[in-house]
Motif scaffolding. Structure first.
Motif, PDB file in Angstrom:
ATOM      1  N   MET A 130       0.847  -1.204   0.000  1.00  0.00           N
ATOM      2  CA  MET A 130       0.000   0.000   0.000  1.00  0.00           C
ATOM      3  C   MET A 130       0.878   1.247   0.000  1.00  0.00           C
ATOM      4  SD  MET A 130      -2.887   1.288   2.744  1.00  0.00           S
ATOM      5  CE  MET A 130      -4.174   0.183   2.176  1.00  0.00           C
ATOM      6  N   ARG A 131       0.536   2.196  -0.856  1.00  0.00           N
ATOM      7  CA  ARG A 131       1.271   3.450  -0.917  1.00  0.00           C
ATOM      8  C   ARG A 131       0.798   4.377   0.202  1.00  0.00           C
ATOM      9  NH1 ARG A 131      -0.272   2.086  -5.943  1.00  0.00           N
ATOM     10  NH2 ARG A 131      -2.044   3.552  -6.006  1.00  0.00           N
ATOM     11  N   THR A 132       1.748   4.969   0.900  1.00  0.00           N
ATOM     12  CA  THR A 132       1.441   5.900   1.974  1.00  0.00           C
ATOM     13  C   THR A 132       1.959   7.280   1.607  1.00  0.00           C
ATOM     14  OG1 THR A 132       1.554   4.176   3.675  1.00  0.00           O
ATOM     15  CG2 THR A 132       1.761   6.460   4.412  1.00  0.00           C
ATOM     16  N   TYR A 133       1.077   8.261   1.656  1.00  0.00           N
ATOM     17  CA  TYR A 133       1.463   9.632   1.358  1.00  0.00           C
ATOM     18  C   TYR A 133       1.404  10.461   2.635  1.00  0.00           C
ATOM     19  CZ  TYR A 133       0.626   8.178  -3.464  1.00  0.00           C
ATOM     20  OH  TYR A 133       0.668   7.520  -4.668  1.00  0.00           O
ATOM     21  N   ASP A 150      -5.171   0.618  -2.120  1.00  0.00           N
ATOM     22  CA  ASP A 150      -3.797   0.704  -2.595  1.00  0.00           C
ATOM     23  C   ASP A 150      -3.064   1.964  -2.154  1.00  0.00           C
ATOM     24  OD1 ASP A 150      -5.566   2.057  -4.132  1.00  0.00           O
ATOM     25  OD2 ASP A 150      -4.731   1.493  -6.072  1.00  0.00           O
ATOM     26  N   PHE A 151      -3.745   2.895  -1.474  1.00  0.00           N
ATOM     27  CA  PHE A 151      -3.023   4.038  -0.907  1.00  0.00           C
ATOM     28  C   PHE A 151      -3.747   4.546   0.326  1.00  0.00           C
ATOM     29  CE2 PHE A 151      -5.817   6.103  -4.075  1.00  0.00           C
ATOM     30  CZ  PHE A 151      -6.438   7.059  -3.281  1.00  0.00           C
ATOM     31  N   ASP A 198       5.173  14.433   1.434  1.00  0.00           N
ATOM     32  CA  ASP A 198       4.910  14.222   0.010  1.00  0.00           C
ATOM     33  C   ASP A 198       4.185  15.400  -0.619  1.00  0.00           C
ATOM     34  OD1 ASP A 198       5.894  11.432  -0.485  1.00  0.00           O
ATOM     35  OD2 ASP A 198       4.500  11.020   1.151  1.00  0.00           O
ATOM     36  N   LEU A 258       0.691  13.584  -7.225  1.00  0.00           N
ATOM     37  CA  LEU A 258       1.152  12.342  -6.582  1.00  0.00           C
ATOM     38  C   LEU A 258       1.035  11.134  -7.513  1.00  0.00           C
ATOM     39  CD1 LEU A 258      -0.423  12.830  -3.028  1.00  0.00           C
ATOM     40  CD2 LEU A 258       1.991  13.102  -3.661  1.00  0.00           C
ATOM     41  N   GLU A 260      -1.877   9.876  -8.611  1.00  0.00           N
ATOM     42  CA  GLU A 260      -3.143   9.170  -8.387  1.00  0.00           C
ATOM     43  C   GLU A 260      -4.220   9.790  -9.295  1.00  0.00           C
ATOM     44  OE1 GLU A 260      -3.219   6.503  -6.813  1.00  0.00           O
ATOM     45  OE2 GLU A 260      -1.418   6.567  -5.552  1.00  0.00           O
TER      46      GLU A 260
END
Length: 355
Positions: free
Chosen positions: A1-4, A35-36, A69, A309, A311
């Motif tokens: 999982m993407r973490t911002y 996924d994020f 980010d 980002l 997305e």
């Protein structure tokens, strides 16, 4: 999982209302995606911080933001503090400290909004204004002497460097190239400002050779204001200096219906530092705490942040939700001629994003 990691800086006035609303939209979005996700850190900098500490943000504030980010910013401005202190002490300190040299402001007439221009369809007004964001008229060079005396003198010097002009013009040409019309208007004032603006014009002609598929023209800034009103369909992407684009983008937002709906991205295109996203409206202390602030400009800024980002699908989902809400005139805030509250608009956008 993407973490911002997202820094939130509400700042002053209605920024304290619209930035939390923007965070709610991001949280509603993340709840629907596996996924994020977002990690938020809030920084209570601004006028209240100044009253306690004598500065708008701490000396090491940029260090605290460096690992983020993106930054979601509200507004800077307090009626009890001089405007140049609030601006230079917070927003410009971040923009210049992180070399966010490209300020991008899209403008178009959203569904359901009654724009003030007659004989103008939404297709006629679909612009992006690129603002040089690091030097020019806001370089901060100048001073005052003999204050309070008849011989008092004050100077503000506009500084333009070849490197700064080249990079913002190249960014604008690339952006124009990516849009369907591939059309760029370079805004200038070289008839009166015969040194730096002449250099601006010369560099524009040089950079244009790198983009043979982009049609471009040159327009004096005063004529550009009339063209925005009289011939909006003749414009698509515009690029201008720090001061000129600052003024033109407020006019653009008003022509699209309200400053309350307009977003901004302060970008470091090279991604060395976090970029910052904000609505263009001010702190609006006259409506602070009354639930009247229009959060759409913040939500559209969130869309730009998501695009930055990478997305893009999530960004489209939020933009679709914004357009669905503005299409419903019962959800228009006071600046758009309606009676809806900040909370009602926020809840409606969150419901659509989370649905």
């Amino acid at each position: 999982m993407r973490t911002y990691r997202i820094a939130t800086i509400p700042g002053d006035g209605i920024g304290k209302e619209v930035v939390p609303a923007g965070r709610r939209v991001l949280e509603a979005l993340a709840a629907q995606h596996r996924d994020f996700r977002f990690e938020f850190e809030n920084f209570a900098w601004g006028g209240d911080y100044y009253r306690e500490h004598g500065v708008m943000m701490p000396a090491d504030g940029l260090d605290a933001l460096h690992g983020m980010d993106a930054i979601l910013f509200g507004s800077a401005g307090d009626p009890q503090i001089a405007d140049h202190i609030t601006l230079w002490g917070l927003r410009l300190k971040i923009c210049q400290g992180f070399d966010q040299y490209a300020n991008v402001r899209p403008t178009r007439i959203l569904p359901g909004i009654d724009a003030p221009l007659k004989r103008c369809t939404p297709a006629d007004l679909d612009w992006v204004i690129v603002r040089e964001n690091s030097e020019g008229e806001y370089a901060g060079v100048g001073g005052r002497a003999h204050q309070g005396h008849p011989i008092e003198v004050a100077t503000d010097v506009s500084i333009m460097t070849r490197a700064g002009v080249e990079r913002i013009l190249r960014f604008a040409f690339r952006l124009a190239q990516s849009r369907p019309r591939k059309l760029l208007t370079v805004v200038t004032k070289s008839n009166a400002q015969r040194h730096a603006m002449v250099m601006w014009d010369e560099i524009a002609a040089q950079i244009a050779l790198e983009f043979p598929d982009v049609s471009w023209d040159k327009e004096l800034v005063d004529a550009a204001t009339a063209r925005m009103v009289n011939r909006p369909a003749s414009l698509d992407t515009l690029v201008a200096t720090n001061l000129h684009a600052d003024i033109l983008s407020d006019l653009a937002a008003a022509l699209a219906g309200s400053l309350g709906i307009a977003p901004t991205a302060n970008l470091d295109p090279e991604r060395r530092y976090p970029s910052m996203f904000e609505p263009i409206h001010g702190s609006a202390f006259d409506i602070m705490g009354k639930g009247l602030a229009n959060p759409v400009g913040t939500f559209w800024s969130v869309v730009m942040m998501l695009e930055h980002l990478g997305e893009t699908e999530a960004a489209r989902k939020v933009m679709t939700a914004i357009e669905a809400v503005t299409a419903n005139r019962a959800l228009h805030t006071r600046d758009l001629g309606g009676e809806a509250t900040t909370e009602e608009v926020t809840a409606a956008v969150c419901a659509r994003v989370g649905g």
